[in-house]
Design an enzyme around this catalytic site. Structure first.
Site, PDB file in Angstrom:
ATOM      1  N   GLY A 123       8.285   6.288 -10.512  1.00  9.99           N
ATOM      2  CA  GLY A 123       6.884   6.460 -10.784  1.00  9.99           C
ATOM      3  C   GLY A 123       6.263   4.882 -10.683  1.00  9.99           C
ATOM      4  N   GLY A 173      11.486   5.015  -6.541  1.00  9.86           N
ATOM      5  CA  GLY A 173      11.211   5.094  -5.052  1.00  9.86           C
ATOM      6  C   GLY A 173      10.396   3.868  -4.317  1.00  9.86           C
ATOM      7  N   CYS A 227      -6.756  14.321  16.951  1.00 12.71           N
ATOM      8  CA  CYS A 227      -7.960  14.963  16.859  1.00 12.71           C
ATOM      9  C   CYS A 227      -8.048  15.819  15.532  1.00 12.71           C
ATOM     10  CB  CYS A 227      -7.747  16.334  18.091  1.00 12.71           C
ATOM     11  SG  CYS A 227      -7.462  15.117  19.554  1.00 12.71           S
ATOM     12  N   TYR A 251       6.460   6.419   1.537  1.00 11.09           N
ATOM     13  CA  TYR A 251       5.926   7.626   1.985  1.00 11.09           C
ATOM     14  C   TYR A 251       4.885   7.392   3.131  1.00 11.09           C
ATOM     15  CZ  TYR A 251       7.417   8.418  -2.741  1.00 11.09           C
ATOM     16  OH  TYR A 251       8.443   8.434  -3.897  1.00 11.09           O
TER      17      TYR A 251
HETATM   18  C1  LIG Z   1       9.627  11.187  -6.071  1.00  8.65           C
HETATM   19  C2  LIG Z   1      10.563  11.143  -7.199  1.00  8.65           C
HETATM   20  C3  LIG Z   1      10.851   9.875  -7.714  1.00  8.65           C
HETATM   21  C4  LIG Z   1      10.227   8.613  -7.126  1.00  8.65           C
HETATM   22  O1  LIG Z   1       8.943   8.329  -7.425  1.00  8.65           O
HETATM   23  P1  LIG Z   1       8.349   7.033  -7.043  1.00  8.65           P
HETATM   24  O2  LIG Z   1       6.789   7.109  -7.394  1.00  8.65           O
HETATM   25  O3  LIG Z   1       8.468   6.747  -5.595  1.00  8.65           O
HETATM   26  O4  LIG Z   1       9.075   6.030  -7.897  1.00  8.65           O
HETATM   27  C5  LIG Z   1      11.510   9.867  -8.904  1.00  8.65           C
HETATM   28  N1  LIG Z   1      12.176  11.052  -9.251  1.00  8.65           N
HETATM   29  C6  LIG Z   1      11.657  12.087  -8.831  1.00  8.65           C
HETATM   30  C7  LIG Z   1      12.318  13.494  -9.192  1.00  8.65           C
HETATM   31  C8  LIG Z   1      10.999  12.424  -7.820  1.00  8.65           C
HETATM   32  O5  LIG Z   1      10.430  13.530  -7.158  1.00  8.65           O
END
Ligand SMILES: *Cc1c(COP(=O)(O)O)cnc(C)c1O
Length: 429
Positions: free
Chosen positions: A251, A290, A358, A386
Site C-alpha cells: 500500500g 506492489g 470512443c 497498474y
Molecule cells: C494490491 C495488494 C497489495 C499491493 O498493494 P500496493 O498498493 O500496490 O502496494 C498487497 N496486498 C494485497 C492483498 C493486495 O491486494
C-alpha cells in the site's frame, strides 16, 4: 548532462531524467527506443526497481522478514524475473499469477496467496506448488480450503486477513481496510475465526495479515493498523493459538504529482520501533509491496497524433489510451506528462491529453500545459504499476510493447500484441 529546473521533480529520478533535452531511462534515450519499437511503448528502469527494493531490505536489516512483491501491480515476466533474482517472494491473487511467478523463477516457499475469491482449482494448484501461506479472507473460505487440503492429504498453512477498520486516506476504490470493504475478516470476528481455523484438521494456522489500501502517503494509517493487529495477536495468542508471522500488506504510495510518501526504510523504522516497544520485534515479518516497487520505474511513450483546438478546450490526441493507461479513467488518477524531447521553438498550449478510444472517459491528463506538435513524443510518467497489468483490448487495440532497461542495455520483454494474437481464441461458423 543538463537538467532544467522543471525536470528536477520528475518522478522516477535519478533513473528517469532529461539529459541534453532528451528524456532517458537510465542510459538510453526514449526517442531511440520508440523509433525501434513503436508506440505506445512502456519502458522500465531495472535500477529504479532494485533501488526501491533495497529501501525495504535496508528497513528490515537484521530482522526476520520476507518481502513479497504484490505482482498484480505489474506481472510481466521480465519484471517478475528482476524481483525473483533479487530474492523476493511474491504475493499472488490468482492461479494465473502463481503460474506466472513460477515461470519467472519464483521460489514457491516464498509465495503467499491473497484474494477474496479463491477457487478450489486455484487452491489445489497452490497446495501442489507448496506455497508458504494462504491469506484467507472469509470464514467460508476457511471451510473450502480445509476440505480441499484434506482431499489432497495436505495441511494448508494459513493466515487470516483482518480488516482493521482504519482509513488509509486514499481513493475510495483503493481503500481496503474499512468496515464497508469486501476484504478480510472483521476485527471483532477475528478471534472466533482463528479458533475455528485452529480446529480444522486441513489447516495449520501460521500468521495474521492485513492490507489497508493503496497509494498511502502517510505513516499514521500504518501505525493505526499495526496497533489494531497487535492487539488482536495478543488476544489470539492468549487463546492458545500461536501466530508465527505478522504480515502488514502493501500500500505504500509513490510520487505521481509531487506526492511525498515516506521512504520504505523510514516507514519501517517507525513501525519497527512500535513492534519492538510491544515485544514483537523478533517475530517473522511479511510485507506485500506492489506499487512502491515498480510505479515510478516505468514510463509510457506515446506519439501525438493530432492537436485539436476547440472552443472550450484544446485536445492533444495521442496513440496511447485508456486501454493502456486505465488509471485516469478508473480512479481520476494523475500521471505527469512530459515531452520526450524538449523543444526550443513553438509555444505552450493547455491541452486535455486524450486517447483515440470512443469514450469520453478516455483521457490521460487534463489541462496540461505542453509545447508539442503532431508526430512528437510524450512520456506518461509513473506508469510502472497498474497500467500494463490492467491493459485491455478495448476497441481491438493490441496491447503495447514493453522494454526493460538496465544501464545501457534494453530488452524487449513483451512484443506488441498483433491482431492474430487478439483473434486467436475466437470462432464463428
Ligand atoms: C494490491 C495488494 C497489495 C499491493 O498493494 P500496493 O498498493 O500496490 O502496494 C498487497 N496486498 C494485497 C492483498 C493486495 O491486494
Amino acid at each position: 548532462m543538463s537538467t532544467s529546473p522543471s525536470d528536477a521533480a520528475l518522478p522516477g529520478q535519478p533513473h528517469i531524467a532529461h539529459r541534453a533535452g532528451r528524456l532517458h531511462v537510465e542510459q538510453l534515450p526514449l526517442d531511440a527506443l520508440a523509433r525501434e519499437h513503436g508506440t505506445p511503448l512502456f519502458v522500465y528502469s531495472t535500477q529504479w526497481m532494485l533501488d526501491a527494493l533495497a529501501a525495504y531490505q535496508r528497513g528490515f536489516e537484521g530482522r526476520d522478514a520476507l518481502i513479497c512483491y504484490a505482482m498484480k501491480a505489474n506481472s510481466s515476466l521480465g519484471v517478475l524475473r528482476v524481483f525473483a533474482e533479487a530474492g523476493c517472494g511474491f504475493d499472488i491473487v490468482s492461479g494465473g499469477e502463481l503460474d506466472r511467478a513460477l515461470a519467472a523463477g519464483a521460489d514457491p516457499s516464498k509465495v503467499i496467496f491473497s484474494g477474496v475469491g479463491k477457487t478450489r482449482a486455484e487452491m489445489r494448484k497452490a497446495l501442489d506448488a507448496g506455497i508458504a501461506c494462504f491469506n484467507v479472507e472469509s470464514e467460508a473460505e476457511l471451510e473450502v480450503l480445509n476440505a480441499v487440503a484434506i482431499e489432497q492429504d495436505r495441511r494448508a498453512r494459513i493466515s487470516i486477513r483482518i480488516n482493521p477498520n482504519v482509513d488509509p486516506k486514499t481513493h475510495p476504490y483503493i481503500s481496503t481496510g474499512l468496515k464497508g470493504n469486501k476484504f478480510g475478516v472483521a476485527h471483532d470476528r477475528a478471534l472466533a475465526a482463528y479458533r475455528h481455523a485452529a480446529s480444522l484438521p486441513g489447516l495449520e494456522v501460521v500468521g495474521i495479515d492485513c492490507h489497508i489500501g493503496s497509494q498511502i502517503t502517510e505513516v499514521s494509517p500504518y501505525l493505526d493498523a499495526l496497533e489494531r493487529v497487535l492487539d488482536l495477536v495478543e488476544t489470539i495468542e492468549q487463546a492458545g493459538i500461536a501466530l508465527h508471522h505478522l504480515d502488514f500488506g502493501g500500500g505504500l504510495g509513490i510520487d505521481y504529482n509531487h506526492d511525498t510518501p515516506p521512504a520504505a526504510d523510514a516507514l519501517w523504522k517507525q513501525l519497527l520501533a512500535r513492534l519492538d516497544a510491544r515485544g514483537f520485534g523478533r517475530r517473522k515479518l511479511i510485507v506485500e509491496p506492489g506499487r512502491s516497487l515498480v510505479g515510478n520505474a516505468g514510463v509510457c511513450v506515446t506519439e501525438v497524433l493530432y492537436t485539436k483546438p476547440g472552443e472550450d478546450k484544446n485536445f492533444c490526441v495521442v496513440d496511447a489510451a485508456m486501454n493502456d493507461l486505465p488509471r485516469p479513467a478508473m480512479y481520476q488518477a494523475f500521471h505527469q506528462i512530459v515531452p520526450v524531447s524538449e523543444r526550443t521553438g513553438g509555444a505552450s498550449t493547455t491541452y486535455d491529453v486524450v486517447g483515440p478510444i470512443c469514450e469520453s472517459g478516455d483521457w490521460i491528463g487534463r489541462d496540461r500545459t505542453l509545447n508539442v506538435a503532431e508526430g512528437e513524443l510524450l512520456a506518461v510518467l509513473s506508469a510502472g504499476a497498474y497500467c500494463m497489468a490492467m491493459a485491455s483490448n478495448y476497441n481491438t487495440r493490441g496491447r503495447a510493447a514493453e522494454v526493460l532497461v538496465h544501464g545501457d542495455r534494453a530488452t524487449l520483454i513483451r512484443r506488441r500484441e498483433s491482431l492474430e494474437d487478439q483473434l486467436r481464441t475466437e470462432r464463428f461458423d
